[in-house]
Design a protein around this motif. Structure first.
Motif, PDB file in Angstrom:
ATOM      1  N   GLU A 102      35.799  11.079   2.633  1.00 29.04           N
ATOM      2  CA  GLU A 102      34.557  10.686   1.968  1.00 29.04           C
ATOM      3  C   GLU A 102      33.523  10.172   2.959  1.00 29.04           C
ATOM      4  N   SER A 147      24.603  24.244  -6.890  1.00 23.91           N
ATOM      5  CA  SER A 147      25.080  24.009  -5.524  1.00 23.91           C
ATOM      6  C   SER A 147      23.972  23.747  -4.521  1.00 23.91           C
ATOM      7  N   THR A 150      23.447  19.680  -3.537  1.00 27.23           N
ATOM      8  CA  THR A 150      24.615  18.811  -3.414  1.00 27.23           C
ATOM      9  C   THR A 150      25.439  19.235  -2.206  1.00 27.23           C
ATOM     10  N   SER A 152      28.798  18.395  -2.648  1.00 27.41           N
ATOM     11  CA  SER A 152      30.089  18.297  -3.333  1.00 27.41           C
ATOM     12  C   SER A 152      30.427  19.644  -3.961  1.00 27.41           C
ATOM     13  N   TYR A 153      31.708  19.967  -3.978  1.00 31.03           N
ATOM     14  CA  TYR A 153      32.138  21.217  -4.603  1.00 31.03           C
ATOM     15  C   TYR A 153      33.622  21.117  -4.959  1.00 31.03           C
ATOM     16  N   THR A 154      34.085  22.038  -5.750  1.00 32.62           N
ATOM     17  CA  THR A 154      35.494  22.122  -6.107  1.00 32.62           C
ATOM     18  C   THR A 154      36.107  23.289  -5.348  1.00 32.62           C
ATOM     19  N   ASN A 155      37.145  23.009  -4.560  1.00 29.12           N
ATOM     20  CA  ASN A 155      37.712  24.077  -3.742  1.00 29.12           C
ATOM     21  C   ASN A 155      38.694  24.926  -4.541  1.00 29.12           C
ATOM     22  N   ASP A 160      38.176  18.179  -5.864  1.00 27.64           N
ATOM     23  CA  ASP A 160      36.771  17.845  -5.642  1.00 27.64           C
ATOM     24  C   ASP A 160      36.613  17.321  -4.218  1.00 27.64           C
ATOM     25  N   ARG A 162      34.012  17.754  -0.289  1.00 24.75           N
ATOM     26  CA  ARG A 162      32.633  17.682   0.179  1.00 24.75           C
ATOM     27  C   ARG A 162      32.407  18.639   1.343  1.00 24.75           C
TER      28      ARG A 162
END
Length: 233
Positions: A102, A147, A150, A152-155, A160, A162
């Motif tokens: 983070e 997208s 940001t 942040s994303y979901t792999n 969740d 970054r």
């Protein structure tokens, strides 16, 4: 990426020099073993016990001379100062780790301290300037639109995580006395390939295209991943 890393090593160190390499977040040990086979002394640091076991199993299948060049430590990459003295390594790798951290700045500062003068820091990160590419190419227009603003994303594992922007990481590397020396794109054309997809017959051509795109504007700027190389001043 291995070709890019080898290019940077060859450009910084004398041919045949046995380098001291630290691989932080070594995973299953792919890069660590590859560099050990090339004659370098490699220390792998990994906090996931499962990955440590996988790496040790892979190492056990190597010839004795290679096994002697690899040390695996179970530990957190943010605690390098606990395990090693400053300036202990010529090359520090941190590939595919920052997306799970983070606040990456303390980790990066610690990695830079591990480098000897003139040492190479190699980072592989998710490209925060191109997060819209994957959903956009997949026809997920709502996901692509979300997208743009940001990091942040979901792999693909459903986690969740970054991404990092090139401009921000360039400033960070300058601030920790390991300024950016070179950068590449990774997975420019192949990011949408399914996990476990069959290896194409013209694999060498595919790699040549990816390698060329990864060093060429504007293609490298929209790669899924960025490979950044900083040099300790």
């Amino acid at each position: 990426m291995a070709r890019q890393l080898d290019e940077q090593i060859a450009g910084r160190f004398p041919v045949g020099q046995r380098l001291r390499v630290l691989d932080v977040g070594m995973g299953q040990g792919t890069q660590a073993l590859r560099l050990a086979r090339a004659g370098h002394q490699v220390t792998g640091l990994e906090q996931d016990p499962t990955m440590v076991a996988v790496a040790r199993e892979a190492l056990s299948g190597e010839p004795e001379g290679i096994r002697e060049r690899v040390r695996i430590i179970e530990g957190d990459g943010r605690d390098t100062g606990v395990h090693f003295l400053p300036g202990s390594f010529d090359v520090v790798l941190c590939h595919g780790v920052l997306m799970y951290v983070e606040e990456p700045d303390p980790l990066l500062a610690g990695l830079a301290r591990m480098l000897a003068h003139g040492g190479l820091l190699s980072l592989l990160v998710r490209n925060g300037d191109a997060l819209a590419m994957r959903p956009g190419l997949s026809g997920d227009w709502a996901g692509a639109l979300a997208s743009f603003d940001t990091v942040s994303y979901t792999n693909r594992l459903g986690l969740d995580v970054r991404a990092d922007r090139l401009e921000a990481l360039t400033a960070t590397l300058a601030g920790i006395a390991a300024p950016l020396h070179a950068w590449y794109g990774v997975r420019v054309f192949t990011d949408t390939a399914e996990d476990g997809a069959e290896i194409p017959a013209d694999m060498e051509t595919l790699l040549a295209v990816e390698e060329r795109a990864g060093r060429t504007d504007p293609y490298r700027g929209v790669a899924a991943l960025l490979h950044l190389c900083g040099v300790r001043g």
